[in-house]
Design a protein around this motif. Sequence first.
Motif, PDB file in Angstrom:
ATOM      1  N   LEU A   1       0.793  -1.221   0.000  1.00 57.16           N
ATOM      2  CA  LEU A   1       0.000   0.000   0.000  1.00 57.16           C
ATOM      3  C   LEU A   1       0.830   1.278   0.000  1.00 57.16           C
ATOM      4  CD1 LEU A   1      -2.799  -0.991   2.546  1.00 57.16           C
ATOM      5  CD2 LEU A   1      -3.096  -0.516   0.104  1.00 57.16           C
ATOM      6  N   VAL A   2       1.950   1.230   0.722  1.00 57.34           N
ATOM      7  CA  VAL A   2       2.770   2.453   0.810  1.00 57.34           C
ATOM      8  C   VAL A   2       4.244   2.118   0.644  1.00 57.34           C
ATOM      9  CG1 VAL A   2       1.194   3.826   2.246  1.00 57.34           C
ATOM     10  CG2 VAL A   2       2.802   2.222   3.324  1.00 57.34           C
ATOM     11  N   THR A   3       4.989   3.082   0.148  1.00 53.35           N
ATOM     12  CA  THR A   3       6.434   2.898   0.030  1.00 53.35           C
ATOM     13  C   THR A   3       7.087   3.382   1.316  1.00 53.35           C
ATOM     14  OG1 THR A   3       6.750   5.120  -0.821  1.00 53.35           O
ATOM     15  CG2 THR A   3       6.328   3.378  -2.449  1.00 53.35           C
ATOM     16  N   PRO A   4       8.258   2.863   1.602  1.00 48.28           N
ATOM     17  CA  PRO A   4       8.982   3.364   2.778  1.00 48.28           C
ATOM     18  C   PRO A   4       9.274   4.851   2.638  1.00 48.28           C
ATOM     19  CG  PRO A   4      10.085   1.418   1.860  1.00 48.28           C
ATOM     20  CD  PRO A   4       8.993   1.800   0.895  1.00 48.28           C
ATOM     21  N   GLU A   5       9.543   5.280   1.430  1.00 48.32           N
ATOM     22  CA  GLU A   5       9.890   6.698   1.237  1.00 48.32           C
ATOM     23  C   GLU A   5       8.714   7.592   1.638  1.00 48.32           C
ATOM     24  OE1 GLU A   5      10.430   4.290  -1.050  1.00 48.32           O
ATOM     25  OE2 GLU A   5      12.528   4.184  -0.409  1.00 48.32           O
ATOM     26  N   LYS A   6       7.514   7.197   1.236  1.00 44.17           N
ATOM     27  CA  LYS A   6       6.352   8.023   1.536  1.00 44.17           C
ATOM     28  C   LYS A   6       5.866   7.837   2.981  1.00 44.17           C
ATOM     29  CE  LYS A   6       5.343  10.496  -2.100  1.00 44.17           C
ATOM     30  NZ  LYS A   6       5.412  11.975  -1.952  1.00 44.17           N
ATOM     31  N   ALA A   7       5.930   6.593   3.443  1.00 37.09           N
ATOM     32  CA  ALA A   7       5.353   6.308   4.759  1.00 37.09           C
ATOM     33  C   ALA A   7       6.335   6.563   5.901  1.00 37.09           C
ATOM     34  CB  ALA A   7       4.870   4.860   4.815  1.00 37.09           C
ATOM     35  N   GLY A   8       7.618   6.674   5.537  1.00 38.02           N
ATOM     36  CA  GLY A   8       8.618   6.735   6.600  1.00 38.02           C
ATOM     37  C   GLY A   8       8.864   5.316   7.081  1.00 38.02           C
ATOM     38  N   ARG A   9       7.902   4.766   7.762  1.00 37.42           N
ATOM     39  CA  ARG A   9       7.962   3.366   8.171  1.00 37.42           C
ATOM     40  C   ARG A   9       6.576   2.752   7.947  1.00 37.42           C
ATOM     41  NH1 ARG A   9       9.333   5.998  13.484  1.00 37.42           N
ATOM     42  NH2 ARG A   9       8.458   7.600  12.133  1.00 37.42           N
ATOM     43  N   ARG A  10       6.531   1.504   7.561  1.00 36.57           N
ATOM     44  CA  ARG A  10       5.257   0.815   7.360  1.00 36.57           C
ATOM     45  C   ARG A  10       4.880   0.102   8.642  1.00 36.57           C
ATOM     46  NH1 ARG A  10       7.278  -1.185   1.581  1.00 36.57           N
ATOM     47  NH2 ARG A  10       8.801  -1.945   3.068  1.00 36.57           N
ATOM     48  N   VAL A  11       4.022   0.744   9.386  1.00 32.56           N
ATOM     49  CA  VAL A  11       3.714   0.275  10.727  1.00 32.56           C
ATOM     50  C   VAL A  11       2.211   0.327  10.967  1.00 32.56           C
ATOM     51  CG1 VAL A  11       4.015   0.717  13.205  1.00 32.56           C
ATOM     52  CG2 VAL A  11       5.891   1.205  11.613  1.00 32.56           C
ATOM     53  N   VAL A  12       1.700  -0.751  11.527  1.00 31.26           N
ATOM     54  CA  VAL A  12       0.347  -0.748  12.073  1.00 31.26           C
ATOM     55  C   VAL A  12       0.470  -0.572  13.581  1.00 31.26           C
ATOM     56  CG1 VAL A  12      -1.688  -2.169  12.536  1.00 31.26           C
ATOM     57  CG2 VAL A  12      -0.639  -2.158  10.246  1.00 31.26           C
ATOM     58  N   TYR A  13      -0.073   0.524  14.073  1.00 29.35           N
ATOM     59  CA  TYR A  13       0.074   0.735  15.523  1.00 29.35           C
ATOM     60  C   TYR A  13      -1.186   0.289  16.254  1.00 29.35           C
ATOM     61  CZ  TYR A  13      -2.680   5.091  15.234  1.00 29.35           C
ATOM     62  OH  TYR A  13      -3.677   6.016  15.054  1.00 29.35           O
ATOM     63  N   LEU A  14      -0.989  -0.060  17.519  1.00 32.79           N
ATOM     64  CA  LEU A  14      -2.093  -0.552  18.345  1.00 32.79           C
ATOM     65  C   LEU A  14      -2.757   0.635  19.023  1.00 32.79           C
ATOM     66  CD1 LEU A  14      -0.277  -3.654  19.879  1.00 32.79           C
ATOM     67  CD2 LEU A  14      -1.429  -3.392  17.653  1.00 32.79           C
ATOM     68  N   ASN A  15      -4.050   0.695  18.916  1.00 34.32           N
ATOM     69  CA  ASN A  15      -4.786   1.887  19.289  1.00 34.32           C
ATOM     70  C   ASN A  15      -5.803   1.542  20.365  1.00 34.32           C
ATOM     71  OD1 ASN A  15      -5.197   4.596  18.959  1.00 34.32           O
ATOM     72  ND2 ASN A  15      -6.378   4.426  17.062  1.00 34.32           N
ATOM     73  N   ASN A  16      -5.382   1.645  21.618  1.00 35.63           N
ATOM     74  CA  ASN A  16      -6.293   1.288  22.703  1.00 35.63           C
ATOM     75  C   ASN A  16      -7.549   2.152  22.628  1.00 35.63           C
ATOM     76  OD1 ASN A  16      -7.474   1.309  25.497  1.00 35.63           O
ATOM     77  ND2 ASN A  16      -5.803  -0.153  25.800  1.00 35.63           N
ATOM     78  N   PRO A  17      -8.724   1.522  22.623  1.00 37.39           N
ATOM     79  CA  PRO A  17      -9.963   2.292  22.496  1.00 37.39           C
ATOM     80  C   PRO A  17     -10.079   3.414  23.521  1.00 37.39           C
ATOM     81  CG  PRO A  17     -10.421  -0.049  22.265  1.00 37.39           C
ATOM     82  CD  PRO A  17      -8.970   0.066  22.649  1.00 37.39           C
ATOM     83  N   GLY A  18      -9.470   3.263  24.676  1.00 39.95           N
ATOM     84  CA  GLY A  18      -9.539   4.326  25.677  1.00 39.95           C
ATOM     85  C   GLY A  18      -8.476   5.391  25.501  1.00 39.95           C
ATOM     86  N   ARG A  19      -7.568   5.178  24.548  1.00 38.07           N
ATOM     87  CA  ARG A  19      -6.437   6.104  24.439  1.00 38.07           C
ATOM     88  C   ARG A  19      -6.196   6.543  23.003  1.00 38.07           C
ATOM     89  NH1 ARG A  19      -4.944   8.466  28.584  1.00 38.07           N
ATOM     90  NH2 ARG A  19      -2.707   8.367  28.247  1.00 38.07           N
ATOM     91  N   GLN A  20      -7.272   6.564  22.191  1.00 33.19           N
ATOM     92  CA  GLN A  20      -7.087   6.852  20.777  1.00 33.19           C
ATOM     93  C   GLN A  20      -6.497   8.236  20.525  1.00 33.19           C
ATOM     94  OE1 GLN A  20     -10.230   5.905  18.137  1.00 33.19           O
ATOM     95  NE2 GLN A  20     -10.635   3.909  19.049  1.00 33.19           N
ATOM     96  N   ASP A  21      -6.839   9.182  21.414  1.00 31.03           N
ATOM     97  CA  ASP A  21      -6.365  10.547  21.212  1.00 31.03           C
ATOM     98  C   ASP A  21      -4.849  10.661  21.283  1.00 31.03           C
ATOM     99  OD1 ASP A  21      -6.801   9.683  23.803  1.00 31.03           O
ATOM    100  OD2 ASP A  21      -6.851  11.713  24.624  1.00 31.03           O
ATOM    101  N   VAL A  22      -4.206   9.713  21.938  1.00 30.03           N
ATOM    102  CA  VAL A  22      -2.749   9.804  22.047  1.00 30.03           C
ATOM    103  C   VAL A  22      -2.038   8.633  21.365  1.00 30.03           C
ATOM    104  CG1 VAL A  22      -2.675  11.254  24.099  1.00 30.03           C
ATOM    105  CG2 VAL A  22      -2.853   8.762  24.359  1.00 30.03           C
ATOM    106  N   ALA A  23      -2.783   7.867  20.558  1.00 36.19           N
ATOM    107  CA  ALA A  23      -2.183   6.761  19.811  1.00 36.19           C
ATOM    108  C   ALA A  23      -1.375   5.832  20.708  1.00 36.19           C
ATOM    109  CB  ALA A  23      -1.314   7.302  18.672  1.00 36.19           C
ATOM    110  N   ALA A  24      -1.985   5.428  21.821  1.00 38.71           N
ATOM    111  CA  ALA A  24      -1.286   4.562  22.769  1.00 38.71           C
ATOM    112  C   ALA A  24      -1.920   3.172  22.811  1.00 38.71           C
ATOM    113  CB  ALA A  24      -1.316   5.175  24.164  1.00 38.71           C
ATOM    114  N   ALA A  25      -1.083   2.169  23.026  1.00 34.93           N
ATOM    115  CA  ALA A  25      -1.582   0.804  23.188  1.00 34.93           C
ATOM    116  C   ALA A  25      -2.128   0.596  24.588  1.00 34.93           C
ATOM    117  CB  ALA A  25      -0.468  -0.197  22.897  1.00 34.93           C
ATOM    118  N   VAL A  26      -1.476   1.231  25.539  1.00 32.31           N
ATOM    119  CA  VAL A  26      -1.931   1.205  26.931  1.00 32.31           C
ATOM    120  C   VAL A  26      -1.223   2.339  27.659  1.00 32.31           C
ATOM    121  CG1 VAL A  26      -0.155  -0.472  27.645  1.00 32.31           C
ATOM    122  CG2 VAL A  26      -2.247  -0.240  29.004  1.00 32.31           C
ATOM    123  N   GLY A  27      -1.969   3.043  28.484  1.00 29.68           N
ATOM    124  CA  GLY A  27      -1.371   4.154  29.245  1.00 29.68           C
ATOM    125  C   GLY A  27      -0.699   5.138  28.306  1.00 29.68           C
ATOM    126  N   TRP A  28       0.578   5.363  28.518  1.00 30.56           N
ATOM    127  CA  TRP A  28       1.351   6.288  27.687  1.00 30.56           C
ATOM    128  C   TRP A  28       2.359   5.540  26.848  1.00 30.56           C
ATOM    129  CZ3 TRP A  28      -0.657  11.030  27.586  1.00 30.56           C
ATOM    130  CH2 TRP A  28      -1.395  11.476  28.695  1.00 30.56           C
TER     131      TRP A  28
END
Lengths: 376, 376, 376, 376
Positions: B76-103
């Motif tokens: 879907l994306v090139t490293p050049e455009k994406a920087g890094r190809r990463v799927v991050y974990l987005n805790n439903p309670g912490r979506q505003d800070v893109a955290a998996a848990v806590g901070w």
Amino acid sequence: MAAKSHEAYRESVAGRADVADTPELLGYYEELGALAAGALWTVANKIEPWQPKASSVPVLWRYRDLREHVLRSVDLVTPEKAGRRVVYLNNPGRQDVAAAVGWLYSGLQVMRPGEAASAHAHSASALRFIMEGRGAYTVVDGHKMTLGANDFVLTPSGTWHEHGVSEDGTTCIWQDGLDIPLINALDAGFYVVHPDLKQAVTHPVNDTSALWGGVALRPQASAWSKSYSPLFKYEWAPTYDALVRLSKVSEGNAFDGTLMHYVNPVTGGPVMPTIGASMQLLRPGEHTLAHRHTGSYLYQVAKGRGFSVINGQRFDWQERDIFCVPSWMFHEHANMSTTDDACLFCFSDLPVMKSLGLYREEALSENSGRQPVAPA
Amino acid sequence: MAAKSHEAYRESVAGRADVADTPELLGYYEELGALAAGALWTVANKIEPWQPKASSVPVLWRYRDLREHVLRSVDLVTPEKAGRRVVYLNNPGRQDVAAAVGWLYSGLQVMRPGEAASAHAHSASALRFIMEGRGAYTVVDGHKMTLGANDFVLTPSGTWHEHGVSEDGTTCIWQDGLDIPLINALDAGFYVVHPDLKQAVTHPVNDTSALWGGVALRPQASAWSKSYSPLFKYEWAPTYDALVRLSKVSEGNAFDGTLMHYVNPVTGGPVMPTIGASMQLLRPGEHTLAHRHTGSYLYQVAKGRGFSVINGQRFDWQERDIFCVPSWMFHEHANMSTTDDACLFCFSDLPVMKSLGLYREEALSENSGRQPVAPA
Amino acid sequence: MAAKSHEAYRESVAGRADVADTPELLGYYEELGALAAGALWTVANKIEPWQPKASSVPVLWRYRDLREHVLRSVDLVTPEKAGRRVVYLNNPGRQDVAAAVGWLYSGLQVMRPGEAASAHAHSASALRFIMEGRGAYTVVDGHKMTLGANDFVLTPSGTWHEHGVSEDGTTCIWQDGLDIPLINALDAGFYVVHPDLKQAVTHPVNDTSALWGGVALRPQASAWSKSYSPLFKYEWAPTYDALVRLSKVSEGNAFDGTLMHYVNPVTGGPVMPTIGASMQLLRPGEHTLAHRHTGSYLYQVAKGRGFSVINGQRFDWQERDIFCVPSWMFHEHANMSTTDDACLFCFSDLPVMKSLGLYREEALSENSGRQPVAPA
Amino acid sequence: MAAKSHEAYRESVAGRADVADTPELLGYYEELGALAAGALWTVANKIEPWQPKASSVPVLWRYRDLREHVLRSVDLVTPEKAGRRVVYLNNPGRQDVAAAVGWLYSGLQVMRPGEAASAHAHSASALRFIMEGRGAYTVVDGHKMTLGANDFVLTPSGTWHEHGVSEDGTTCIWQDGLDIPLINALDAGFYVVHPDLKQAVTHPVNDTSALWGGVALRPQASAWSKSYSPLFKYEWAPTYDALVRLSKVSEGNAFDGTLMHYVNPVTGGPVMPTIGASMQLLRPGEHTLAHRHTGSYLYQVAKGRGFSVINGQRFDWQERDIFCVPSWMFHEHANMSTTDDACLFCFSDLPVMKSLGLYREEALSENSGRQPVAPA
């Protein structure tokens, strides 16, 4: 009777004491003596030397000389009567305190299969470095550790400890290293014999290696806040392996070659507050540069053969020989093999020097950093 | 328009705020608002809770669900455009800070053979735990480290670092763990792209393992005074071996089983000031007791299969699944195999809790120490 | 000639050495001697005492006895020839090392108005406690400090320092306290005379008191990471005031009365790594209980009169007298005034005992905690 | 309905994410969302900012504006209903967490003679800085301290504490400073009301000042190993005196003037693990240079009048005004009097920045180190 001269330490240097005896002064000195006092200028230059002048002398103890005597003690005295059958190293400059160098004691102990020393505790700190034999073990506060050649084990200040050789082992000889002279000098020596002369083994054999011997790992279930390492046993095989690996990625140090300090894994600091230990590898043909530093150092050759130049004197060594480097004496080490590495175990009072802020170090600047060797 | 109610947090308990709205008070609140101020009693019970109520929720991310999406990003994306190809974990309670848990941030990154991310540095601290593939490597301040499955590597605050996969490797997936949300929350985030987008490898490959990876050994020739571990790479094989050995001599801890913390070998402390890591082994059939403590914890299953009960909810896991335990939620872990051990890698903000004096712990006292599980 | 006996230290106790001389053993001992070695069992009981037996003896030096001799040195020697005009205290048990007690040196120095000692530096640590006179000053690394009675000043290891008395002062006498014997024993003594015999004052007079003498305050603009206190001067007035205030809110300690340790304000630790200092107040009529501990202690009476019982011997003291308590000797102090408090300044090697893990303490359990006093 | 754009944070810089939305990607994002996951490149540039961008804004709270409202709360609510009568400072950028700046809470509390708040304990750390009135006191773990203007007192994490004003006092107003927002953010907040709503005073009044308030003195009879200072009260008079003395011997720091940090006398470290405090003196006419650093800072004017430039905005202040400097905003301070000094009290999360290795500092290099001021 003529009054004692007090001129022995005069120096004709600005800022130093340079007082000639006079009859009046000699009378004054006598009066001071009667008051448990003295005149500083009669001793100032003595007690404030320009730099350290160790009373210890460099010595090399050849194992082939000592071994026979150590073994002979088995026939000469019983463990019951002798306590322990040990030949201790007696530096000619430190005979009054039974020290091998500085304030460090060293002795070669022998034990036959099935024998065990009585358990005791003391405020002195100790380590035991295995020289030969199979079946040696040590028990420290209920932890039993089995020991092979070039392993060493701590018996720290205040711990109950005892040494033995298992029934199915062979006669074992090891070096005991202690700070007994230091502890006595500091008027801090306590000694207790275990009420049962023997302690129970209350943990699985060699458990401290499983608990604290991981690579950069700390067990959650065990707390440790004592001043010494809970990893009582330091084994030769992983240490030698680590040195070899290190020698492949690092030049090491011009003065020490490839040297690693044994540490307390809980803190990264020395194994005990008063005694540090290290193992160093000299590559085939490696000859280090000379330097000197404060502290007293006792070396045991763990592997190979070579020589060291200490204070301008050359000492040739081979496996299991022991030699000392007194404080502030230049020293350099050479591996005489062109094919095999050589390893030197060393224990010292370096932690004392560091704790008290007394460590100083200096490279030899002349002669391309190598000492001229005095003719034998 | 009706004034906003300020009664939301009233509690009828002595020592707590319990003030009813009145017209006069509502006017007062409005005046305070205009002065960038407020009345404490309207929020006191909210900001001084009886005990922590984490906004994070327990989540289990199944690797079998995520893996396909992670791999798809390659197309879907090139490293050049994406920087890094990463799927991050987005805790439903912490979506505003893109955290998996806590901070804590967590992302699954994918890279193909021959690819490399651009070098950068940031004040956030990071680690990378390899999930699958061969040939992954990381460069930290000129030290290159090769990485296999279940190895993890540090890229500490302020270091230049970059990740890659060697040409002869396979597509690799790993978990990135960072304290980015915390650093942002503390308004302390800096980011720099390396001027060359790539750094030179200036040391022998894997040299930090040779320098700092000995058992209770410190290299004489290397000094280290930074706040993080110089042993950047922590390998799976010796860690697993250490856990197995430990499990044979120690019962472990009723709540944690056989758990070892990864440490900075120079100090015995955590690997980085803001992120700690541990690996824990559950014996066949082992089911720990429930406890809770402060701090946010993200687990990755390194080996085996089992389940955890978190805040009364059961989560079944198998190798490479990830799950989180938010602060002050009861949790217990069970190995569902009766023949094989299971291992859980975990990283957390435990060092933050400890540094700031905020660590608290409590065992579950009811129900024999096990949580009743809510029906799914 | 008859061979020397080696039976001197036999003890008939299980676990201790108890070997009788035999002709064969005497021959064996001789052979070992030729190898710079010995048999441990001949010295084991000597070097492993059951508890410390200090070679120092308790001594009280009366100021009224010493003062005249100290003053007389002014006429007997010039500062140029003597370096410093000092009468040092020479414990009868420690004459070989010129120590007042243990490894601590003490000397009474006299200086006339307008005189100054030459500047020097040494690895020994020192302090100076003013006994009488006005106008004394000390310069440490460019910081000049003016000193009055009962003030004390540090001249730590490695610092350039010099003492003097201002032109408009009076003849001053002070006590110098040093760890010279310890530093020599540890083969770590270095001494340098300042190239100009005098150093420049590069900071405002008494600036260290302004920088580091606030109550629980640290100056932002100054960093300090040395092992000794940057607050070189400790003044009598605020110390006495603090003791009086403390005595009103705290019972103190049954063994020490109201005692405060002087500390390094940067760390809360001892003023120097090898020498600690304290001031203690005894309330009118206060008589402490007896205890003993490791370490060597030299007291100077800063205020009042009383007596101390040391190892069963009573020593009556008054202002400016000096006395010592050797390691592990029971001691108790009594204020003989029923109306005025008494104050004892003390310096010691307590930081050494603590750093090396050698501090032990014991209360006297018999006789209601007070020593029977031996008849004079 | 149109899918949400994910392009908000694109940057066209090498090494940064710059991915345009496509229908396929938007579908992918939606799938990830259903798995509690996301694509890093959609948020990477947001969560990895080039440098800190505090959400807090600079604010000055004028005491003359707030005082009336604070006093009015006495009539509006009872202590029983309100718990405490406090007007808290609500930074417009941090209203959701009731913070004055960053994660620091601040409130102005009022109390009438004879009133006392109920005793409680919490894991938050707090301090109280007296602004006006006589007779204020605080009790911490049984230690009662009397307080005057510009004194401040600690009520550390976990301690029982309560505030009151004596019957013979006057209405008092003080500032409460806490780390409540931080503790909540870290999910580590616990709160307990004292079972009796009041604790007994078990020590002499102001005893901690006598115990721990000596100059570089530590009481022998008291041990202390907690993470916060045992000197709960820091008094204005000796602090101001220390600043004046310091200003006479030291230039201070170009950015801070004459600044002293309040410390824990046992360790020399900050007063509490999460909150530090300082007092700074600006000489008549002194105008500091601008710098910026991480951390959040709340100032209270203890003496004098002047102005500060924060992030290019000028704020004029006088005694008892409060203002904040958010993280990484340039700031400089000026004393507008040409005859009198000015003093600024400040508390901050600096210890958190230091513990976690997040402290960074930078001087303003342009414009001779002074910020251009934006027109109001």
